[in-house]
Design an enzyme around this catalytic site. Structure first.
Site, PDB file in Angstrom:
ATOM      1  NE  ARG A 122      -4.213  -1.182   1.677  1.00 54.84           N
ATOM      2  CZ  ARG A 122      -5.324  -1.018   2.384  1.00 54.84           C
ATOM      3  NH1 ARG A 122      -5.247  -0.639   3.643  1.00 54.84           N
ATOM      4  NH2 ARG A 122      -6.496  -1.174   1.822  1.00 54.84           N
ATOM      5  CD  GLN A 127      -2.878   6.044  -3.581  1.00 57.42           C
ATOM      6  OE1 GLN A 127      -3.398   6.801  -4.378  1.00 57.42           O
ATOM      7  NE2 GLN A 127      -2.643   6.387  -2.342  1.00 57.42           N
ATOM      8  CG  ASP A 130      -5.038  -0.571  -2.822  1.00 58.40           C
ATOM      9  OD1 ASP A 130      -5.451  -1.723  -2.576  1.00 58.40           O
ATOM     10  OD2 ASP A 130      -4.855   0.288  -1.961  1.00 58.40           O
ATOM     11  CB  SER A 133      -8.235   0.537  -1.933  1.00 56.73           C
ATOM     12  OG  SER A 133      -7.263   0.478  -0.925  1.00 56.73           O
ATOM     13  CE1 TYR A 228      -4.938  -3.702   5.538  1.00 63.11           C
ATOM     14  CE2 TYR A 228      -2.548  -3.710   5.295  1.00 63.11           C
ATOM     15  CZ  TYR A 228      -3.808  -3.892   4.753  1.00 63.11           C
ATOM     16  OH  TYR A 228      -3.939  -4.276   3.457  1.00 63.11           O
TER      17      TYR A 228
END
Lengths: 524, 489
Positions: A122, A127, A130, A133, A228
Site C-alpha cells: 500500500r 494505488q 490497489d 481498496s 492497518y
C-alpha cells in the site's frame, strides 16, 4: 504470450478479471488474449463484447488453462484450476497466501509464478493496482444499500404533511476504505453518521466526509504497520465493546468493517449489545469472512436475532459485479502493464517494491513474505495522495516564522531611515524639518490605510495610486507659474515643465479612468 | 482677489486634496466602497489641479488686485498656453489609453504609467535648476532635494520602461545576470554621490552638467536593476516601481516646498512598499532576495532537483473524462494562473463555472497572492469575465476547503500549486505558501506541456495519482470542455 481469462467458479462469484476495455489494452501491450466462454456473463459482458475487443474465445476451460502463459483471475484458484495450470505459467489474482498454504503447494508443484493482488504494497505508486481498496470501496457502498434495503424506514429525515420522519442513525465501525465508502454512501442517502476507529489519525478523514468521530480514550495506540489496525489487549477490547454497545443502541444501521490483517476479526458487537438495539435495526457485518465483528453473524446469510437483522454477505462486490469487474480488471491491467516494460516482454523486477511485494511464488519457489521494509515513519507518508494529514499542515504553518524575522529586519531598516531623515532635519533649514514631519506622518497614515486593502483590489489600488502619483502634475505647474521665464534657460524650464505636465496628466487621466473601468467590472 | 487670499485658498485646497486622497485609498479596502474611493481620488486631483491652475493663471496674467495691474506679460501668456495644451493633450491621451487597454495588458499599462511619473519628476527637477534666480535662496539643502528627486525619478523611469518591455515580451523574462552586478550597482550609486557633492559645491548654471551626468547613471541603474529580475517576480517589481514613483513625487514636493506633493508621494510610496511586502511574503522571500537574488535563473538548483524527482507516471485525460468528473462533483474549485491570462481564457472559464452552478454544483475560485504578473491580476481578469467576487477566495480562506473538494481545475498555474514548497526542503521554492490542491479528491491540470513554471522547478503534482493532466492551449481546452459539458448534460 497468451493471456487467459477464465470464468470464476467460486460459488456466488460474479466478477471477472478482465473486461473488454482492459482486454483491448492488454492486446495493445502485445499480448494475445483468450477468454473462457461466459467468463463475463455475470458481470454484464457477453462473449461477443470480448471478441469485438480483439480476444479469442477458448473452446473450454481446460484448453484455456492448458494454453495460457498468464492467467488473470479474481478468486484464488480452486484445486482443479490450480492443477490445470500450464507448467511455468504466471497467475495474477487474489491469493491470500497466509490462509491458503495448501493452494501455494499445489501451485508450486506447477512451477507457477504467482502475483497476489492482495499483497500489492500500500504505497502511493501502487494505488493504481490497489484492488483491495477498489473492492472495499464497492463493498462499503453496497453494504449501506443492503442495510437500507432491509431497513423499514426512511434514511433521510423528512417533514411531510402526514407527519415527521427522523433521519436514520448510522454507526460505522472501522474507518478503512470500506468504512469511509460506507460513511459517504450513508451521508449521501441523508442519514446521520457516526464512525468509530481505534486509530485516532483517521478522525480527520471521517470528519471530512461529514460524519462525527466516536472518541475512544484508552491508552493504547492502534496504528499498525502500513496503515492497518493492529490487535489490542483484552481490557482494551472490553472497553471498546462497552463503548460500541452504547452507540449501537442508539443506531438504526450498523456497518461493521473492522479487520486485523492475518487475524480473526475483532468481536466488537457482543450478543448483549445486539439485545439492547432497537427492533428493526440492521447490521451489515462486512468482516463475516474473517469470523465477523459480531458472534451472531452467519456467513453469507441474512438472519434475524432479537429483532435485529444481521447481514453476513461476504460477496458484496459481486452484488455489483459490473462495477467491481471494471475496477478490478483495471487494477490487474495496471499490474500487468508494470510487468511488461516497453518492448521488453514480460519481466519481473525483484528490486521493484511493488512487484517484490506482490510476488508469492517465482517459478514454484516461495517468495512470500517479502523481506521487511523499514517501518513507515507515520501513516501519512505511506498514502499521502489519499490522506490529508497533519504532517502537511504543520509543514504549511512552518514558513510563517522566517517571515516574522524578516519583519523585524525591515523594522530596523525603517528605524535607520527615520534616523537619517532626522539628522537631515537637524542639519538643514527649519523648512526641511517641517517637510520631513509632514512626509513621515503621511507615510504612517499611508501604511495603515493600505494594509486594509483587500487582495482582490490590489490591481485597482495600484492604478489609483498611479493616478494619484500623477500629482507631480501640480509640481510641474508650480515650476511653470513661478518662473519669470525670461531668457533662454527660462524658456527651456517652461518647456520641460510643460512636458512634465503632459506626461503626468496622461497618468492622472489614464489611471483614474482605467480604475473606474476595472471597478465597474467587480460585481457580487 | 489678492495674492494673499489666493495663497490661503491654495493651502486649504491642498489640505482638502490630501484628505481626499487618504479617504480614496481607504475606500479601496472593500469592494463595496472601492468605486466611491476612486471618485474621491478624482475629486482630490481635480481640486489640486484647479487651484494650482488658478494661481498660475492669476499670477501669470497679472489678474491679482495687488499685482499692480499691467495685464498679461509675454512669458505669462506663454506659460498659460503651455499649461492648457499639456493638460488637454495629456488628459486626452490618458483617457484614450484607459479606454482601449485590454484587461490582460494591465501589468504593461501600469508599468508604463509608472515611467511617466519618473520622467515627470526628472523634468521638474531639471526645470527647477534651470529657473533663474531661485538657486541661491535655498542653499545646499534645496540642491540635495533636487538631486535626490532627479535620481529617484530617473531610476523609476528607466526601471519602468524595462518592466514594460519585459511584460510586453519585447525582452525575455529571464533575469540578466552580469558578472559583478552588485559591484556595478554600488559603483553607480557611489558615482552619483560624488556628483552630488560636486553639484552642491558649485551652484550655478554650470552645475547642471553634474545633474545630467547623474541622471544618466541613474537611468543605467534602473535598467540594470530590473533586467536582473525574473519574469515570475514581476508582481513585486511592478509594486516596487509603484512605490518608487511615489517617492519620486515626494522628492519633487521637497524641492518645490509643496506639502501636497510630499503627502501624496508618501501615500503612494507606502502603498507600493506594502504591496511589495505582501507579494514577498506570499513567496516566502525577502525583498532583498527578490531585487538582488536573480531568482529563476539559478542554473544549479532547479536542474539538480529535476534530476532527483523520479519522472513518475503522468495520467493524461480527455475533455470528456473531465466533463464527467465535473458533472459528478459537488464542489469544484478553479485555480487560475498566468497561463489563463496569456490564453485569455477567463471568459470561457466563467462560462464553465456558470454552467456548473446552474447544475447545482458549487464552484469557487482560489487565487494565490502572486498568481499573474501584477498584484490582484487574477481578480481583475475574473471580474472582467463577470465572475462574482463572492466566490473568488484567497489562499488562507480556501486551503481548508480542498480536502472537501471533489475536483480542482488548475488552469495555467504551476509554482503556486507545487507540493514541493511544503515537503521538499531541497526545492528552490520550499517554504512558499501554496494552494494545497492535492488534498482534493481529483486535480485536473490544464497545461500546455510538461515544462516547468517560472521558478524553473519541476512540479510533482503532475505525477500524483489523483492528478489528471489535460494538455493543450488553456483557452482551447476550456472551450472544448464547455462543449463536452453541454453535450453530456
Amino acid at each position: 504470450m497468451i493471456v487467459g481469462i477464465p470464468k470464476e467458479i467460486y460459488p456466488r462469484e460474479r466478477r471477472v478479471a478482465a473486461t473488454p476495455e482492459t482486454v483491448a489494452k492488454l492486446i495493445k501491450l502485445g499480448l494475445d488474449v483468450i477468454v473462457q466462454p461466459g467468463a463475463g456473463d455475470n458481470a454484464g459482458y457477453d462473449d461477443g463484447t470480448y471478441v469485438t475487443a480483439g480476444a479469442r474465445i477458448a473452446p473450454s476451460a481446460a484448453v484455456l488453462f492448458g494454453s495460457a502463459d498468464l492467467v488473470l483471475k479474481v478468486r484464488p484458484p480452486e484445486p482443479a484450476e490450480a492443477d490445470a495450470l500450464k507448467p511455468g505459467a504466471v497467475l495474477v489474482g487474489f491469493v491470500w497466501p497466509a490462509q491458503n498454504k495448501p493452494l501455494l503447494e499445489r501451485l508450486a508443484a506447477r512451477k507457477a509464478t504467482v502475483l497476489a493482488m492482495d499483497a500489492v504494497p500500500r504505497i502511493t505508486r501502487a494505488q493504481r493496482m490497489d484492488a483491495l481498496s477498489a473492492m472495499a470501496n464497492i463493498a462499503g457502498y453496497r453494504a449501506v444499500l443492503e442495510a437500507a434495503n432491509h431497513f423499514d424506514r426512511f434514511l433521510p429525515g423528512q417533514i411531510t404533511a402526514a407527519g415527521r420522519a427522523k433521519p436514520a442513525q448510522v454507526l460505522v465501525l472501522g474507518a478503512g476504505v470500506a468504512g469511509l465508502a460506507a460513511i459517504a454512501a450513508a451521508r449521501g442517502l441523508g442519514a446521520v453518521v457516526k464512525a468509530f476507529d481505534t486509530r485516532a489519525a483517521v478522525r480527520e478523514q471521517v470528519e471530512s466526509l461529514g460524519a462525527s468521530f466516536v472518541e475512544f480514550d484508552f491508552k493504547e495506540e492502534g496504528e499498525g504497520q502500513g496503515g492497518y489496525a493492529k490487535e489490542m489487549s483484552a481490557a482494551y477490547l472490553a472497553a471498546e465493546q462497552a463503548l460500541i454497545a452504547g452507540h449501537a443502541a442508539q443506531s438504526d444501521l450498523v456497518i461493521s468493517t473492522a479487520l486485523i490483517p492475518g487475524k480473526p476479526a475483532p468481536q466488537l458487537l457482543t450478543a448483549d449489545a445486539i439485545k439492547a438495539m432497537r427492533r428493526g435495526s440492521v447490521i451489515v457485518d462486512m468482516a463475516a469472512e474473517q469470523g465477523g465483528n459480531c458472534p451472531l453473524t452467519e456467513r453469507d446469510q441474512v438472519v434475524e436475532k432479537f429483532g435485529v437483522t444481521l447481514i453476513g454477505y461476504t460477496d458484496l462486490p459481486s452484488h455489483m459485479a459490473r462495477q467491481a469487474s471494471d475496477l478490478y480488471a483495471m487494477t490487474v491491467y495496471n499490474l500487468v502493464e508494470l510487468l511488461m516494460p516497453k518492448d521488453k516482454g514480460f519481466v519481473l523486477d525483484l528490486d521493484d517494491e511493488v512487484q517484490r511485494g506482490a510476488l508469492i511464488l517465482k517459478d514454484g519457489a516461495l517468495m512470500w513474505p517479502p523481506p521487511a521494509r523499514p517501518k513507515p515513519p507515520a501513516p501519512a507518508s505511506t498514502t499521502p495522495a489519499a490522506q490529508p494529514t497533519k504532517g502537511t499542515s504543520t509543514a504549511a504553518s512552518a514558513p510563517s516564522q522566517p517571515t516574522k524575522k524578516k519583519g523585524i529586519g525591515s523594522r530596523i531598516a525603517l528605524a535607520g531611515v527615520v534616523a537619517l531623515l532626522a539628522a537631515a532635519g537637524l542639519a538643514g533649514p527649519p523648512e526641511l524639518l517641517q517637510h520631513l514631519t509632514v512626509f513621515l506622518l503621511a507615510c504612517v497614515v499611508g501604511w495603515h490605510v493600505i494594509w486594509n486593502v483587500a487582495p482582490a483590489l490590489h490591481t485597482p489600488l495600484m492604478s489609483v495610486t498611479n493616478a494619484i502619483s500623477g500629482i507631480i502634475l501640480v509640481g510641474g505647474m508650480v515650476v511653470l507659474s513661478s518662473g519669470t521665464g525670461s531668457g533662454e534657460s527660462g524658456f527651456t524650464a517652461d518647456a520641460l515643465s510643460a512636458i512634465a505636465i503632459l506626461l503626468a496628466s496622461i497618468n492622472v487621466a489614464g489611471g483614474f479612468l482605467v480604475t473606474q473601468r476595472m471597478l465597474r467590472m467587480f460585481r457580487k | 482677489m489678492t495674492l494673499e487670499f489666493l495663497g490661503t485658498l491654495r493651502g486649504l485646497s491642498y489640505l482638502a486634496a490630501s484628505m481626499l486622497f487618504i479617504l480614496s485609498l481607504r475606500g479601496l479596502s472593500t469592494q463595496q466602497t472601492a468605486r466611491g474611493g476612486n471618485l474621491l481620488g478624482m475629486l482630490g486631483m481635480g481640486l489640486a489641479v484647479l487651484i494650482t491652475g488658478i494661481v498660475l493663471v492669476v499670477t501669470n496674467l497679472g489678474l491679482a488686485a495687488d499685482a499692480g495691474g499691467g495685464g498679461p506679460t509675454a512669458t505669462g501668456g506663454r506659460a498659460v498656453g503651455l499649461l492648457v495644451a499639456a493638460l488637454i493633450g495629456g488628459g486626452a491621451l490618458g483617457a484614450l489609453v484607459a479606454s482601449r487597454v485590454a484587461m490582460t495588458s494591465m501589468p504593461e499599462l501600469v508599468a508604463m504609467l509608472h515611467s511617466f511619473v519618473g520622467a515627470a519628476a526628472v523634468l521638474v527637477g531639471i526645470a527647477t535648476t534651470l529657473q533663474p534666480g531661485g538657486d541661491g535662496a535655498h542653499g545646499a539643502a534645496h540642491l540635495i532635494e533636487i538631486f535626490v528627486g532627479v535620481f529617484v525619478g530617473a531610476v523609476t523611469f528607466s526601471g519602468s520602461v524595462i518592466a514594460f518591455t519585459k511584460l510586453r515580451g519585447l525582452v525575455g523574462s529571464r533575469p540578466l545576470m552580469l558578472p559583478g552586478r552588485h559591484a556595478l550597482n554600488a559603483s553607480l550609486v557611489g558615482a552619483s554621490i560624488v556628483l552630488a557633492v560636486l553639484f552642491v559645491r558649485e551652484p550655478g548654471p554650470e552645475a547642471l552638467i553634474y545633474l545630467l551626468a547623474m541622471m544618466g547613471l541613474a537611468l543605467v541603474l534602473g535598467v540594470h536593476l530590473v533586467m536582473a529580475i525574473g519574469g515570475g517576480d514581476m508582481p513585486v517589481v511592478v509594486s516596487l516601481l509603484n512605490s518608487y514613483s511615489g517617492w519620486a513625487a515626494a522628492a519633487a514636493g521637497f524641492m518645490l516646498s509643496n506639502d501636497l506633493l510630499i503627502v501624496t508621494g508618501a501615500l503612494v510610496g507606502s502603498s507600493g512598499a506594502i504591496l511589495s511586502t505582501i507579494m514577498c511574503r506570499a513567496m516566502n522571500r525577502s525583498i532583498w532576495n527578490v531585487v538582488f537574488g536573480g531568482f529563476g535563473a539559478a542554473p544549479s538548483g532547479p536542474k539538480a532537483v529535476a534530476g532527483a524527482v523520479p519522472a513518475g507516471v503522468v495520467h493524461e485525460t480527455s475533455v470528456t473524462e473531465v466533463a464527467e468528473l465535473l458533472l459528478a462533483a459537488r464542489l469544484v474549485i478553479i485555480v487560475p494562473g498566468y497561463g489563463m491570462a496569456v490564453a485569455q481564457a477567463q471568459h470561457a472559464v466563467k462560462e464553465i463555472s456558470s454552467f456548473l452552478t446552474e447544475k447545482k454544483i458549487k464552484v469557487e475560485y482560489a487565487i494565490h497572492p502572486v498568481a499573474g504578473r501584477l498584484p490582484g491580476h487574477m481578480n481583475v481578469l475574473l471580474a472582467e469575465a463577470n465572475v462574482s467576487y463572492e466566490i473568488v477566495k484567497e489562499m488562507e480562506e480556501i486551503n481548508p476547503e480542498f480536502p472537501k473538494t471533489d475536483v480542482v481545475m488548475v488552469i495555467g498555474a504551476n509554482d503556486i500549486v507545487n507540493p514541493s514548497a511544503l515537503d521538499d526542503p531541497s526545492s528552490p521554492i520550499y517554504g512558499m505558501p501554496v494552494l494545497e490542491v492535492w488534498k482534493a479528491a481529483r486535480v485536473v491540470m490544464l497545461k500546455r506541456s510538461m515544462s516547468a513554471g517560472y521558478a524553473g522547478v519541476d512540479n510533482p503534482l503532475a505525477y500524483r495519482d489523483n492528478t489528471l493532466m489535460l494538455f493543450g492551449d488553456a483557452r482551447q481546452s476550456v472551450v472544448n470542455l464547455l462543449t463536452a459539458l453541454r453535450a453530456q448534460a
